[in-house]
Design a protein around this motif. Structure first.
Motif, PDB file in Angstrom:
ATOM      1  N   GLY A  42     -15.442   3.585  -2.024  1.00  0.00           N
ATOM      2  CA  GLY A  42     -14.631   2.430  -1.332  1.00  0.00           C
ATOM      3  C   GLY A  42     -13.221   3.140  -1.229  1.00  0.00           C
ATOM      4  N   ARG A  43     -12.935   4.436  -1.626  1.00  0.00           N
ATOM      5  CA  ARG A  43     -11.772   5.073  -1.325  1.00  0.00           C
ATOM      6  C   ARG A  43     -11.404   5.472  -0.143  1.00  0.00           C
ATOM      7  N   THR A  44     -10.052   5.259   0.312  1.00  0.00           N
ATOM      8  CA  THR A  44      -9.716   5.718   1.762  1.00  0.00           C
ATOM      9  C   THR A  44      -9.884   7.117   1.866  1.00  0.00           C
ATOM     10  N   THR A  45     -10.467   7.367   3.230  1.00  0.00           N
ATOM     11  CA  THR A  45     -10.683   8.716   3.640  1.00  0.00           C
ATOM     12  C   THR A  45     -10.049   8.778   5.190  1.00  0.00           C
ATOM     13  N   THR A  46      -9.787   9.878   5.569  1.00  0.00           N
ATOM     14  CA  THR A  46      -9.549  10.226   7.008  1.00  0.00           C
ATOM     15  C   THR A  46     -10.201  11.300   7.624  1.00  0.00           C
ATOM     16  N   GLU A  85      -6.812  13.102  -1.603  1.00  0.00           N
ATOM     17  CA  GLU A  85      -7.046  11.688  -1.840  1.00  0.00           C
ATOM     18  C   GLU A  85      -5.881  10.738  -1.843  1.00  0.00           C
ATOM     19  N   LEU A  86      -4.922  10.932  -2.400  1.00  0.00           N
ATOM     20  CA  LEU A  86      -3.699  10.524  -2.287  1.00  0.00           C
ATOM     21  C   LEU A  86      -3.046  10.369  -0.796  1.00  0.00           C
ATOM     22  N   TYR A  87      -3.127  11.613  -0.450  1.00  0.00           N
ATOM     23  CA  TYR A  87      -2.748  11.861   0.896  1.00  0.00           C
ATOM     24  C   TYR A  87      -2.975  10.931   1.797  1.00  0.00           C
ATOM     25  N   ASP A  88      -4.640  10.853   1.918  1.00  0.00           N
ATOM     26  CA  ASP A  88      -5.302   9.868   2.666  1.00  0.00           C
ATOM     27  C   ASP A  88      -4.969   8.362   2.485  1.00  0.00           C
ATOM     28  N   SER A  89      -4.593   8.183   1.164  1.00  0.00           N
ATOM     29  CA  SER A  89      -4.252   6.814   0.917  1.00  0.00           C
ATOM     30  C   SER A  89      -2.874   6.429   1.593  1.00  0.00           C
ATOM     31  N   LEU A  90      -2.098   7.492   1.610  1.00  0.00           N
ATOM     32  CA  LEU A  90      -0.748   7.195   2.259  1.00  0.00           C
ATOM     33  C   LEU A  90      -0.814   7.403   3.872  1.00  0.00           C
ATOM     34  N   PHE A 105      -9.259   7.223  12.843  1.00  0.00           N
ATOM     35  CA  PHE A 105      -8.966   8.352  12.052  1.00  0.00           C
ATOM     36  C   PHE A 105      -9.282   7.892  10.759  1.00  0.00           C
ATOM     37  N   VAL A 106      -9.510   6.512  10.338  1.00  0.00           N
ATOM     38  CA  VAL A 106      -9.698   6.187   8.987  1.00  0.00           C
ATOM     39  C   VAL A 106     -11.007   5.627   8.628  1.00  0.00           C
ATOM     40  N   GLY A 107     -11.528   5.867   7.396  1.00  0.00           N
ATOM     41  CA  GLY A 107     -12.747   5.512   7.024  1.00  0.00           C
ATOM     42  C   GLY A 107     -12.511   5.470   5.368  1.00  0.00           C
ATOM     43  N   SER A 108     -13.863   5.279   4.740  1.00  0.00           N
ATOM     44  CA  SER A 108     -13.795   5.249   3.112  1.00  0.00           C
ATOM     45  C   SER A 108     -15.009   5.748   2.729  1.00  0.00           C
ATOM     46  N   MET A 138       0.784  -1.198  -0.044  1.00  0.00           N
ATOM     47  CA  MET A 138      -0.093  -0.071  -0.093  1.00  0.00           C
ATOM     48  C   MET A 138       0.825   1.282  -0.007  1.00  0.00           C
ATOM     49  N   LEU A 139       1.753   1.376   0.894  1.00  0.00           N
ATOM     50  CA  LEU A 139       2.724   2.298   0.907  1.00  0.00           C
ATOM     51  C   LEU A 139       3.511   2.466  -0.340  1.00  0.00           C
ATOM     52  N   GLU A 140       4.022   1.676  -1.166  1.00  0.00           N
ATOM     53  CA  GLU A 140       4.518   1.666  -2.267  1.00  0.00           C
ATOM     54  C   GLU A 140       3.643   2.131  -3.500  1.00  0.00           C
ATOM     55  N   SER A 141       2.581   1.514  -3.643  1.00  0.00           N
ATOM     56  CA  SER A 141       1.791   2.270  -4.537  1.00  0.00           C
ATOM     57  C   SER A 141       1.304   3.477  -4.294  1.00  0.00           C
ATOM     58  N   ALA A 142       0.840   4.224  -2.962  1.00  0.00           N
ATOM     59  CA  ALA A 142       0.352   5.410  -2.673  1.00  0.00           C
ATOM     60  C   ALA A 142       1.663   6.140  -3.250  1.00  0.00           C
ATOM     61  N   VAL A 143       3.129   5.956  -2.794  1.00  0.00           N
ATOM     62  CA  VAL A 143       4.121   6.943  -3.160  1.00  0.00           C
ATOM     63  C   VAL A 143       4.147   7.076  -4.716  1.00  0.00           C
ATOM     64  N   GLN A 144       3.937   5.809  -5.311  1.00  0.00           N
ATOM     65  CA  GLN A 144       4.249   5.836  -6.813  1.00  0.00           C
ATOM     66  C   GLN A 144       3.258   6.735  -7.383  1.00  0.00           C
ATOM     67  N   MET A 145       1.703   6.722  -7.173  1.00  0.00           N
ATOM     68  CA  MET A 145       0.883   7.355  -7.586  1.00  0.00           C
ATOM     69  C   MET A 145       0.983   8.782  -7.386  1.00  0.00           C
ATOM     70  N   LEU A 146       1.682   9.221  -6.191  1.00  0.00           N
ATOM     71  CA  LEU A 146       1.808  10.740  -5.889  1.00  0.00           C
ATOM     72  C   LEU A 146       3.068  11.204  -6.656  1.00  0.00           C
ATOM     73  N   GLU A 147       4.033  10.363  -7.087  1.00  0.00           N
ATOM     74  CA  GLU A 147       5.133  10.737  -7.902  1.00  0.00           C
ATOM     75  C   GLU A 147       4.479  10.970  -9.335  1.00  0.00           C
ATOM     76  N   GLN A 148       3.863  10.129  -9.700  1.00  0.00           N
ATOM     77  CA  GLN A 148       3.429  10.061 -11.127  1.00  0.00           C
ATOM     78  C   GLN A 148       2.434  11.487 -11.183  1.00  0.00           C
ATOM     79  N   ALA A 149       1.382  11.693 -10.208  1.00  0.00           N
ATOM     80  CA  ALA A 149       0.731  13.194 -10.196  1.00  0.00           C
ATOM     81  C   ALA A 149       1.653  14.084 -10.104  1.00  0.00           C
TER      82      ALA A 149
END
Length: 450
Positions: free
Chosen positions: A195-199, A113-118, A188-191, A96-107
């Protein structure tokens, strides 16, 4: 049934987690549901990682990723955990960590939204670790993913719970499980409904605890941190600060809003609505009685007319709006506050005269836009590095001479605004940030040294 929430310092080391397991074991007869924060300090590291990923700073990305994962690996090793379920969860968290970081780098730019995922990954790992420790200690326990239970809107970074949808899921899935074992959930966490992660915003684990308590019909929420309860002042400023035995919901809410760090401002809303008792306790000193927050305060009659605690918020900005159009004009205040509503900026304190309004804010992200719109119909003055000091206690407004006792200690202090009368339990005033230690210590000596 009770809900027990453990903060970051309570799960910050192997020894701390073992203490938490013992505390939970002592409550098994009350059918505990456990809510846990991320390991202390790691959410801040994930926030730093978000910024590094957005800027493409690969050296910093690698450093922060390794620090985050190594911290959890060390905890697992120190606790001698090798259960396949936990190791699988750790691998999932790393992915999950690797995926969220990659999406932020690509963006290449910040995204809520990506902040909450991370930033939600810390709670995912800490809750899995705690569940494994409980299981190792002979306590039947499972991690239940809050993202499947706490349904929110899509306001990433500060999501609001959708109570009806969440309650249905909690009643259907969590409540029956709590009758069989000890559920451990991420705070602190929901969705959202997609189904997208929220905080729920920083400090939202306390809020999660009272929300789950409300949806479960629990009678008590225990909030375990590293302090002995709610204190009469910030101990970093006043080393002699005293523990408050009992508080009303209203007193605690005022303190939370005005900077008391033991309680998150949103925490008490579900507790007030369902009359759920909240107890603030210290996981490092579990035998200490802490502070009980309830509808009546339990010893309220003895406390009327007395300052019970002194809180503060620093680094505030004072916006003073001056306009002769205010005089005898209806609709002016609506126009004024409409600007703050437009930019979703909360106001802390308001003081008015016939031709001016002074407002304090702590969120200055949209300050330039707010000032620009206000200047369309009034003159605007900005003052920074200010603080609100808030004296809280029952029946302060109706106690003769109390305001004089408070303000009498400020004869050499410049006061920018005073608020008295909007609440029966709160007298607040605005001073310079630099004056905080002197003013709070003088007030504390006045009301708590006898």
């Amino acid at each position: 049934m009770i809900v027990m929430k453990f903060g970051g310092t309570s799960v910050g080391s192997a020894d701390a987690i073992k203490r938490v397991a013992d505390i939970i074991k002592s409550r098994l007869d009350q059918k505990p549901v456990v809510v846990v924060s991320a390991v202390g300090g790691l959410t801040d590291k994930l926030v730093e990682l978000t910024r590094a990923a957005c800027s493409g700073n690969h050296t910093e990305i690698d450093r922060l990723k390794n620090l985050f994962l190594d911290t959890h690996q060390k905890l697992i090793q120190d606790l001698s955990l090798s259960e396949p379920v936990l190791l699988s969860a750790f691998e999932s968290g790393a992915n999950m960590l690797e995926s969220a970081v990659q999406m932020l780098e690509q963006a290449g730019e910040y995204s809520d939204e990506l902040y909450d995922s991370l930033v939600s990954i810390g709670e995912f790992l800490s809750s899995n670790i705690l569940a494994a420790v409980l299981q190792r200690n002979g306590i039947d326990s499972q991690m239940h993913d809050s993202r499947q239970l706490m349904i929110t809107d899509s306001e990433f970074g500060s999501a609001r719970p959708l109570m009806q949808e969440s309650r249905v899921r909690v009643q259907k899935n969590l409540k029956p499980a709590a009758e069989k074992h000890v559920p451990v959930l991420q705070g602190f966490v929901g969705s959202d409904t997609a189904g997208r992660t929220t905080t729920l915003g920083r400090g939202g684990s306390d809020y999660s605890a009272t929300l789950f308590a409300s949806m479960l019909g629990a009678h008590t929420v225990e909030i375990w941190s590293d302090v002995d309860g709610v204190l009469s002042a910030d101990p970093s400023l006043v080393p002699s600060a005293q523990r408050i035995r009992h508080m009303t919901f209203q007193e605690a809410a005022e303190l939370a809003y005005f900077g008391a760090k033991v309680i998150h401002p949103s925490t008490l809303l579900p507790a007030v609505e369902d009359n759920i008792r909240v107890i603030i306790l210290n996981s490092m000193n579990p035998e200490f009685k802490g502070t009980i927050i309830s509808n009546t305060g339990e010893d309220r009659g003895e406390e009327d007319g007395r300052v019970k605690s002194i809180a503060y918020k620093e680094n505030l900005t004072v916006i003073t709006v001056i306009s002769s159009r205010m005089l005898m004009s209806h609709g002016f205040m609506a126009s004024l506050f409409g600007v703050f509503q437009k930019y979703r900026t909360a106001v802390d304190l308001v003081a008015t005269s016939e031709v001016s309004v002074s407002i304090t804010i702590d969120d200055t992200r949209h300050l330039k836009d707010i000032v620009r719109e206000l200047e369309a119909f009034a003159a605007v003055e900005i003052e920074t590095e200010k603080a609100v000091v808030c004296c809280v206690g029952e029946s302060l407004k109706g106690t003769p001479g109390l305001a004089a006792q408070i303000l009498g200690h400020l004869e050499h202090t410049k006061i920018y605004a005073i608020s008295l009368g909007g609440s029966d339990i709160n007298l607040s005033f605005v001073i310079e940030d630099a004056e905080l230690p002197r003013v709070i210590n003088r007030l504390h000596e006045q009301f708590f040294s006898k």
